[in-house]
Structure formats: structure tokens, C-alpha cells
Design a protein around this motif. Structure first.
Motif, short mmCIF file in Angstrom:
data_model
loop_
_atom_site.label_atom_id
_atom_site.label_comp_id
_atom_site.label_asym_id
_atom_site.label_seq_id
_atom_site.Cartn_x
_atom_site.Cartn_y
_atom_site.Cartn_z
N LEU A 98 83.50 21.90 -59.64
CA LEU A 98 81.86 21.70 -58.20
C LEU A 98 82.35 20.27 -57.47
CD1 LEU A 98 78.79 22.71 -57.11
CD2 LEU A 98 78.61 21.49 -59.25
N LEU A 99 81.59 20.51 -56.27
CA LEU A 99 81.67 19.18 -55.49
C LEU A 99 80.78 18.80 -54.57
CD1 LEU A 99 85.45 19.54 -54.16
CD2 LEU A 99 84.51 18.00 -56.15
N VAL A 100 79.99 17.58 -55.02
CA VAL A 100 78.34 17.73 -54.51
C VAL A 100 78.60 16.47 -53.52
CG1 VAL A 100 76.83 16.33 -54.69
CG2 VAL A 100 77.65 17.80 -56.30
N THR A 101 78.23 16.58 -52.24
CA THR A 101 78.90 15.81 -51.22
C THR A 101 77.29 14.90 -50.48
OG1 THR A 101 77.75 17.28 -49.16
CG2 THR A 101 79.98 17.18 -49.60
N GLU A 102 76.35 14.73 -50.76
CA GLU A 102 75.15 14.37 -50.62
C GLU A 102 74.69 13.77 -49.33
OE1 GLU A 102 74.96 10.45 -52.74
OE2 GLU A 102 75.24 11.85 -54.90
N GLU A 103 75.18 15.01 -48.38
CA GLU A 103 74.55 15.19 -47.13
C GLU A 103 76.07 13.90 -46.78
OE1 GLU A 103 73.05 17.07 -45.50
OE2 GLU A 103 71.53 18.23 -46.79
N SER A 104 76.77 13.65 -47.23
CA SER A 104 77.46 12.18 -46.37
C SER A 104 78.20 13.24 -45.80
CB SER A 104 77.98 11.61 -47.56
OG SER A 104 79.07 10.65 -47.11
N PRO A 105 78.84 12.77 -44.28
CA PRO A 105 79.82 12.96 -43.56
C PRO A 105 81.31 12.26 -44.46
CG PRO A 105 78.61 12.26 -41.96
CD PRO A 105 77.89 11.46 -43.64
N ASP A 106 81.57 11.26 -45.36
CA ASP A 106 82.77 10.87 -45.52
C ASP A 106 82.52 11.50 -46.92
OD1 ASP A 106 82.69 9.40 -43.11
OD2 ASP A 106 81.59 7.45 -44.33
N GLY A 107 81.51 12.68 -47.84
CA GLY A 107 81.90 12.87 -48.86
C GLY A 107 82.33 14.78 -48.18
N ASP A 108 81.95 14.31 -47.04
CA ASP A 108 82.63 16.70 -47.28
C ASP A 108 84.14 16.22 -46.07
OD1 ASP A 108 80.80 19.31 -45.97
OD2 ASP A 108 81.42 18.75 -44.25
N ARG A 109 84.03 15.50 -45.42
CA ARG A 109 85.41 15.23 -45.62
C ARG A 109 86.38 14.70 -47.06
NH1 ARG A 109 84.05 12.79 -41.04
NH2 ARG A 109 83.67 10.45 -42.31
#
Length: 353
Positions: free
Chosen positions: A98-109
Motif C-alpha cells: 500500500l502506497l499513499v500519495t496524499e494528492e501530491s503529483p510528486d507522491g504519485d510519480r
């Protein structure tokens, strides 16, 4: 004294059988008799044997792991989705990363890079909408992907989501059928497909009912995200916006909200102004969160098929992992919602649904 991990050799020695027999029994191979298999499984449990997933992955040529990328784990919809996906994957022998991005484009990448680095067998992704090329690259690298809840039409990726448009349309029509002629929609301020779809459904219902709004009936709620985009929704933002609507002197017959948390703020603003739900204002929600049935009055809302989405998505991903022909069409499926009618949109005796 340091404990030592129990091995197949330990089980074999305890029972006087070969390591190969133990291995075949515990992996379900047909060449082992049922009595022998039962004895080996019982002894493995007694000794506390735990399979070495890494070793098994090397043998199978598979990590036996599915990736799941979500934006906001505090959302009850995603909490249910995580649980369903984990359970469905476990049935087929897969663990979940499980990975959580917190709505961050950087976190998504970064999530896409992590999945590639760890060599997951496939991934289910709730993308941060914007530049999704990193997901396309991951898919092209040989990692099958299924998008959840948010669609990327520009990318050739499978998608399993919610029919948000019809859900909002059905809820709005219900309010119109209940006598509302002026309506407003309080929606999230995120540029994501669920918000766009709900807004489209709301506007379509008004148009079909012949309702013309002098001003734009859709109001953007600044929403919950003061410190982190992954925090729960804050009713305060919808509360303040509803206060502005009440003070404006042009009170609508009905207020729709894009999620049930906003309804908490709307209820408080209306109550403080001496207004009653549903006698003065009808209220409709979205999400059917656990508290919706226990508000006063109970909230009419749209129930989302979280469990069905999780199951359907895992099954589709496993199918893709078995091999996708270049001629196979990408699947885009939106599962139906359910309108749950409660007292916030009708008068009469209270009902708890």
C-alpha cells in the motif's frame, strides 16, 4: 537464546519424509496423498512454520505482490476498498503493498517508481489527476495496471470506478420530485473526474426538469486540506459556505453535497439559523458514510459500491497479469450507485435505513 526459523527440512526430519514431499504437500501438488498432506500441514503448524515468500517468489518468478496506490486512506470509501482488495488478493495468494500519495503529483510519480523498483506483479491505482505519463510508462514496462475511481481517458489503461454522474443525477431528480425548484450543489474543489461527473449529473437533472438557475448553482468548498491533502474532510468549510448561503437571503429549496461530511456543516448552519431539514430545506448527500443514518434527520445519500469495485478490479488485474493480447480492448467500467432515501429529503415519521 535466539529463535531459528523453522524450515522444510525441520518438518521432513520430524516426520521422517523427504523435503521434496513436504514442499509438494504445502504447495498443494497433486502427487501427495491426502493423509500425508494432512500430517505434514499439522506438523508445520505445530512447529510454527512460516513460508519464505522471497524464496517462493524466486521459484515462481513472481513477487506474489499487488501494489495499491491511493490518495486518502481516511476516506471511508477507500478504507473499504483497501480491505476488499487485500482480502481478494489474499485468496489468490498475493500480498498487498500500500502506497499513499496524499494528492501530491510528486507522491504519485514516486509511487510509480517504487512499484517498478519492487517488482510488483500488478498494480491498482487511484491516480492524482494531471500528468499521468509515469503510469503509462509503468504499464509499458510490463506491470499491468488498473485505475480505480478516477479515470485517465488519455491513457490506454483499464478503469474500474463509480457511475458518479448517474448517482448525482438520480439524487438530484429525487430532490426535484420532492418539490425543489431551486437547488445548489456544494462540491469539492479538486480537479478530479468524480467531481466533474457529479457536477455533470447534477446539471443534467436540472436541465431535464426545466430548472434554470440565475446564478451558477455549483459552489466549490475549499475543503479539508489545510495541512495535508490526505486529512479527512472538514465539515467547517461547508458550514461556513452554508452560512453564506443562508445569510444571502436567497435560500434554495434543496442543497446537495458532494460528500456526506459536507452535510454535517450544512446541518449545523441551517439549525443555527432556525431552519429545519427537510421542512425548510431538503438535503442530499453522497457516499453513505457510517454516520449518515444517525444524523437528525437521517441523511438521504448515494451509496457507493466500494466492495464491488475492489473485487472487480482485482479480478480484472489478475486477468491482465495472465497475459493481455494487443487486440484486447481496454476496459472502462463504472459500477452503479444506490440512492438511499432517508428523512432529510422527505417529511413524515423518522426512518433509520
Amino acid at each position: 537464546m535466539e529463535s531459528r526459523r523453522v524450515t522444510l527440512k525441520d518438518i521432513a526430519k520430524s516426520l521422517g519424509v523427504s523435503v521434496n514431499t513436504v514442499s509438494r504437500a504445502l504447495t498443494g501438488k497433486d502427487s501427495v496423498g491426502e493423509d500425508t498432506r494432512a500430517r505434514i500441514k499439522a506438523e508445520a503448524e505445530r512447529l510454527g512454520y512460516v513460508p519464505n515468500s522471497m524464496a517462493r517468489s524466486l521459484v515462481l518468478g513472481s513477487a506474489m505482490t499487488l501494489g495499491l496506490v491511493i490518495t486518502n486512506p481516511s476516506n471511508p470509501f477507500y478504507a473499504r476498498l483497501i480491505s476488499t482488495i487485500e482480502q481478494r488478493g489474499r485468496v489468490h495468494g498475493y500480498s498487498l503493498m500500500l502506497l499513499v500519495t496524499e494528492e501530491s503529483p510528486d507522491g504519485d510519480r514516486a509511487a510509480a517508481e517504487t512499484l517498478l523498483r519492487w517488482g510488483v506483479d500488478g498494480a491498482l491505482v487511484v491516480p492524482v489527476q494531471g500528468d499521468g505519463e509515469h503510469w503509462d510508462r509503468l504499464n509499458e514496462s510490463g506491470v499491468p495496471l488498473v485505475c480505480l475511481n478516477r479515470d485517465f481517458p488519455a491513457l490506454d489503461l483499464d478503469f474500474i470506478g463509480v457511475d458518479y454522474e448517474h448517482g448525482a443525477y438520480e439524487a438530484t431528480r429525487h430532490l426535484v420530485d420532492g418539490g425543489a425548484r431551486t437547488l445548489c450543489l456544494l462540491e469539492e474543489d479538486l480537479p478530479i473526474s468524480p467531481v466533474a461527473d457529479r457536477t455533470t449529473g447534477f446539471r443534467r437533472a436540472l436541465t431535464e426538469a426545466g430548472i434554470e438557475a440565475g446564478t451558477d448553482p455549483v459552489r466549490s468548498v475549499p475543503t479539508r486540506r489545510r495541512e495535508s491533502l490526505a486529512l479527512p474532510w472538514e465539515p467547517e468549510d461547508a458550514y461556513r459556505l452554508a452560512q453564506d448561503i443562508v445569510r444571502g437571503g436567497d435560500l434554495p429549496d434543496a442543497i446537495m453535497v458532494g460528500n456526506d461530511y459536507f452535510a454535517l456543516g450544512v446541518y449545523r448552519a441551517l439549525t443555527e439559523a432556525g431552519l429545519r431539514v427537510p421542512e425548510d430545506v431538503l438535503v442530499g448527500g453522497f457516499g453513505d458514510h457510517p454516520f449518515a443514518a444517525y444524523l437528525n434527520p437521517p441523511l438521504t445519500t448515494v451509496r457507493l459500491p466500494a466492495a464491488d469495485i475492489g473485487t472487480t478490479a482485482v479480478d480484472l488485474l489478475l486477468q491482465r497479469m495472465k497475459g493481455r493480447d494487443d487486440h484486447d480492448a481496454t476496459e472502462k467500467r463504472r459500477l452503479p450507485t444506490e440512492l438511499v432515501v432517508r428523512d432529510s429529503s422527505r417529511t413524515g415519521k423518522s426512518t433509520m435505513t
